[in-house]
Motif scaffolding. Structure first.
Motif, PDB file in Angstrom:
ATOM      1  N   ARG A  12      18.960   8.659   9.584  1.00 24.47           N
ATOM      2  CA  ARG A  12      19.001   8.766   8.198  1.00 24.47           C
ATOM      3  C   ARG A  12      18.911   7.142   7.484  1.00 24.47           C
ATOM      4  NH1 ARG A  12      17.455   9.090   4.055  1.00 24.47           N
ATOM      5  NH2 ARG A  12      18.387   9.933   2.246  1.00 24.47           N
ATOM      6  N   ASP A  20      17.357  12.331  -0.612  1.00 18.95           N
ATOM      7  CA  ASP A  20      18.140  13.330   0.541  1.00 18.95           C
ATOM      8  C   ASP A  20      17.453  14.645   0.469  1.00 18.95           C
ATOM      9  OD1 ASP A  20      20.265  11.515   0.980  1.00 18.95           O
ATOM     10  OD2 ASP A  20      21.748  12.229  -0.559  1.00 18.95           O
ATOM     11  N   ARG A  24      16.206  15.928   4.012  1.00 19.21           N
ATOM     12  CA  ARG A  24      16.547  16.995   4.757  1.00 19.21           C
ATOM     13  C   ARG A  24      15.318  17.844   5.027  1.00 19.21           C
ATOM     14  NH1 ARG A  24      20.564  16.578   0.825  1.00 19.21           N
ATOM     15  NH2 ARG A  24      19.677  17.937  -0.358  1.00 19.21           N
ATOM     16  N   ARG A  27      13.335  16.305   7.858  1.00 19.19           N
ATOM     17  CA  ARG A  27      13.993  16.486   9.255  1.00 19.19           C
ATOM     18  C   ARG A  27      14.407  17.760   9.730  1.00 19.19           C
ATOM     19  NH1 ARG A  27      15.285  13.327  13.695  1.00 19.19           N
ATOM     20  NH2 ARG A  27      17.051  13.656  14.418  1.00 19.19           N
ATOM     21  N   ALA A  28      14.549  18.558   8.907  1.00 18.24           N
ATOM     22  CA  ALA A  28      14.496  20.125   9.374  1.00 18.24           C
ATOM     23  C   ALA A  28      13.258  20.668  10.054  1.00 18.24           C
ATOM     24  CB  ALA A  28      15.012  20.939   8.264  1.00 18.24           C
ATOM     25  N   GLU A  61      22.719  19.617  14.056  1.00 19.66           N
ATOM     26  CA  GLU A  61      22.204  18.937  13.190  1.00 19.66           C
ATOM     27  C   GLU A  61      21.228  19.795  11.947  1.00 19.66           C
ATOM     28  OE1 GLU A  61      19.361  14.937  12.152  1.00 19.66           O
ATOM     29  OE2 GLU A  61      19.344  15.587  14.220  1.00 19.66           O
ATOM     30  N   LEU A  65      22.147  19.979   8.087  1.00 15.70           N
ATOM     31  CA  LEU A  65      21.231  19.791   7.069  1.00 15.70           C
ATOM     32  C   LEU A  65      21.044  20.823   6.064  1.00 15.70           C
ATOM     33  CD1 LEU A  65      18.405  18.251   9.140  1.00 15.70           C
ATOM     34  CD2 LEU A  65      19.730  16.874   7.369  1.00 15.70           C
ATOM     35  N   SER A  69      22.428  20.888   1.864  1.00 13.77           N
ATOM     36  CA  SER A  69      21.332  21.155   0.808  1.00 13.77           C
ATOM     37  C   SER A  69      21.935  22.439  -0.102  1.00 13.77           C
ATOM     38  CB  SER A  69      20.186  21.363   1.097  1.00 13.77           C
ATOM     39  OG  SER A  69      19.969  22.723   1.901  1.00 13.77           O
TER      40      SER A  69
END
Length: 76
Positions: A12, A20, A24, A27-28, A61, A65, A69
């Motif tokens: 991050r 952000d 998210r 990365r997800a 993780e 995430l 959100s």
């Protein structure tokens, strides 16, 4: 889990310029792709030793995430 959390925090930090929500989402997507693989490790000894823990860390993780959100990110 502690070392993975430190790694995730470093990722991050590396992408600090990315907002952000975009981080998210991106990365997800990467994490879901990893979880969709039949194996995270190529060798049988590595799979026996680390696969379950790695999948747990990645899944955690991904869940975090989703929590960040305000929604749940489905694992896999």
């Amino acid at each position: 889990p502690d070392r993975y959390a430190a790694y995730a925090a470093a990722v991050r930090e590396e992408y600090a310029a990315v907002p952000d929500e975009a981080f998210r989402a991106g990365r997800a997507e990467i994490l879901r792709g990893l979880l969709a693989l039949p194996a995270l490790y190529r060798t049988a000894p590595a799979r026996v030793r680390w696969e379950a823990a790695a999948r747990h860390n990645v899944g955690t993780e991904l869940m975090l995430l989703g929590s960040a959100s305000g929604g749940a990110a489905p694992p896999g």
